[in-house]
Design an enzyme around this catalytic site. Structure first.
Site, PDB file in Angstrom:
ATOM      1  N   ARG A 144      -2.514  -2.068  -3.473  1.00 30.72           N
ATOM      2  CA  ARG A 144      -3.727  -1.279  -3.337  1.00 30.72           C
ATOM      3  C   ARG A 144      -3.592  -0.100  -4.301  1.00 30.72           C
ATOM      4  O   ARG A 144      -2.654   0.697  -4.189  1.00 30.72           O
ATOM      5  CB  ARG A 144      -3.842  -0.770  -1.904  1.00 30.72           C
TER       6      ARG A 144
ATOM      7  N   ARG B 154     -10.435  15.780   6.441  1.00 27.12           N
ATOM      8  CA  ARG B 154     -11.196  16.075   5.211  1.00 27.12           C
ATOM      9  C   ARG B 154     -12.617  16.498   5.560  1.00 27.12           C
ATOM     10  O   ARG B 154     -13.207  15.972   6.511  1.00 27.12           O
ATOM     11  CB  ARG B 154     -11.248  14.843   4.313  1.00 27.12           C
TER      12      ARG B 154
ATOM     13  N   HIS C  47     -12.746   2.849  -0.529  1.00 25.72           N
ATOM     14  CA  HIS C  47     -12.707   1.871   0.569  1.00 25.72           C
ATOM     15  C   HIS C  47     -13.319   0.527   0.159  1.00 25.72           C
ATOM     16  O   HIS C  47     -13.769  -0.252   0.997  1.00 25.72           O
ATOM     17  CB  HIS C  47     -13.454   2.393   1.825  1.00 25.72           C
TER      18      HIS C  47
ATOM     19  N   ASN D  99       0.889  -1.171   0.000  1.00 22.79           N
ATOM     20  CA  ASN D  99       0.000   0.000   0.000  1.00 22.79           C
ATOM     21  C   ASN D  99       0.926   1.219   0.000  1.00 22.79           C
ATOM     22  O   ASN D  99       1.484   1.585   1.030  1.00 22.79           O
ATOM     23  CB  ASN D  99      -0.876  -0.047   1.257  1.00 22.79           C
TER      24      ASN D  99
END
Ligand code: ADP
Length: 402
Positions: A101, A249, A189, A16
């Site tokens: 990922r 965020r 996700h 990742n």
């Protein structure tokens, strides 16, 4: 060499990669087609002062390394080191593939894909859709291909699980040519939601065909409506900025705010991006921290407001996602906050009392898995997510079907 690594078999490396760090896990085959993690680690400080750390499955340190100034430490050199280090610990096992990922798979990729130069070119065309993540995901793939061209690599997309959503969930009400060029709701996700969609029926077989709302509450947070194991709707849209407020965020915001920031504040794209991605969310509202633990421990009324706003929006989105499915049969919490914060779950549970949600306080404190009371109208679960496991399983499958 540790005894847990003994016995040959196959291994998968999961990567990742972010802008300045790269997290990795090594999975080994473990009877009955399962995969279990044996090594976790990361390289941080990429581009400045790289540092490598690795731990075994019980979190015992295995190795550490820093690179001296002047030593080659670009991505290719770091990944060559990583592969060599891992291969020295495989104890006869064969490293089958590296699974990555990758944040964006565009509209076409509803499943992981074995990487070829043509696929890489296609994934590069999605950089404008995810400029903060996609380039770093792809840079790691390129660096590994340079260091180890013979190792198969697989891309597992955060968007893939959502590609089967009905068109209404994927479309903005904007001129069609923009939709056609890719300005649409993708959802993210996805690897986490896919893992939960597989895991939930193991805990509750009667929910296999059910309508389930899943709240992935980490430093990035989103929610997903899953019906019979398939994504129907999600709170994240074109980017990972939409939906719930997150650590830093903003989540869902009136686009008129952006026009205001441009006109009245003279802000350009970079400044707005920084404001909405890095200075908003829990941090922006509290003025204190992006970490839920710090906010729950604080007496500051702005910290309390940040927590309350987060929980309010989760409850509100639960209603919206239930409406997308025509009902709701279960609610699941996952990721850092979802798995570990009983106070957040309790607040959300209170706000969903209208839906007949009743939590069992002791089960909630114990982090589940079932945290609802027997008289709750719908069951509520806490299920730890495992995106890496999902990537490892997908990578092995992509090789088998290639
Ligand atoms: P990421 O999205 O980076 O993968 P995680 O899923 O690991 O993040 O979640 C990280 C967040 O989880 C942290 O920012 C922290 O706010 C929150 N967190 C972790 N443990 C707890 C806890 N015990 N109580 C409340 N929040 C927690």
């Amino acid at each position: 060499m540790t005894s847990q690594n003994a016995g040959g078999g196959n291994a998968i490396l999961v990567i990742n990669a972010g802008s300045s760090s790269l997290k990795f896990s090594v999975f080994r085959e473990s009877g009955a087609g399962g995969l279990r993690v044996t090594i976790n680690g990361q390289i941080s400080g990429i581009g400045t002062e790289p540092k490598f750390e690795a731990k075994d499955a019980a979190k015992n340190p295995l190795a550490e390394r820093v690179w001296a100034a002047g030593e080659p430490s670009d991505r290719t050199a770091l990944l060559a080191f990583l592969l060599e280090w891992i291969e020295g610990r495989l104890d006869g096992a064969k490293l089958l593939a590296a699974g990555h990922r990758v944040v964006h798979g565009g509209t076409r990729h509803a499943a992981p894909v074995l990487l070829t130069p043509a696929v890489m070119e296609e994934l590069e065309s999605f950089i404008p859709l995810a400029p903060l993540h996609q380039p770093h995901n792809l840079a790691a793939i390129r660096a590994l291909a340079e260091a180890h061209p013979e190792l198969p690599q697989v891309a597992c997309f955060d968007t893939a699980f959502h590609r089967g959503q009905p068109w209404q969930s994927q479309m903005f009400a904007i001129p069609r040519e923009l939709t056609d060029e890719g300005v649409r709701r993708y959802g993210f996700h996805g690897l986490s939601y896919e893992y939960i969609a597989r895991r939930l029926p193991e805990l509750a077989p009667e929910l296999a065909d059910g309508r389930v709302v899943v709240a992935h509450l980490g430093s990035g947070a989103s929610m997903c409506a899953i019906h019979a194991g398939r994504s129907v709707d999600s709170t994240m849209g074109f980017t990972a900025l939409d939906g719930l407020p997150m650590g830093t965020r903003c989540g869902n915001i009136d686009p008129g705010v952006l026009i205001y920031l441009m006109r009245q504040k003279g802000m350009g794209a970079d400044a707005i991006e920084k404001l909405l991605y890095n200075k908003s969310g829990l941090l922006g509202v509290s003025g204190l921290s992006n970490d839920m633990r710090a906010l729950l421990d604080s007496e500051d009324p702005h910290a309390e407001e940040a927590v309350e706003l987060f929980c309010f929006r989760i409850a509100k989105e639960t209603g919206a996602l239930a409406a997308s499915m025509g009902g709701i049969d279960a609610l699941v919490f996952t990721a850092g906050i979802g798995e570990r914060s009983a106070p957040v779950r309790a607040r959300v549970g209170d706000k969903l009392a209208w839906l007949g949600v009743i939590l069992d306080p002791a089960a909630n404190e114990a982090n589940g898995p079932l945290i609802s009371a027997p008289n709750s109208r719908i069951p509520v679960y806490v299920i730890p997510t495992d995106e890496e496991q999902m990537i490892a399983l997908h990578s092995r499958k992509a090789l088998e079907t290639a």
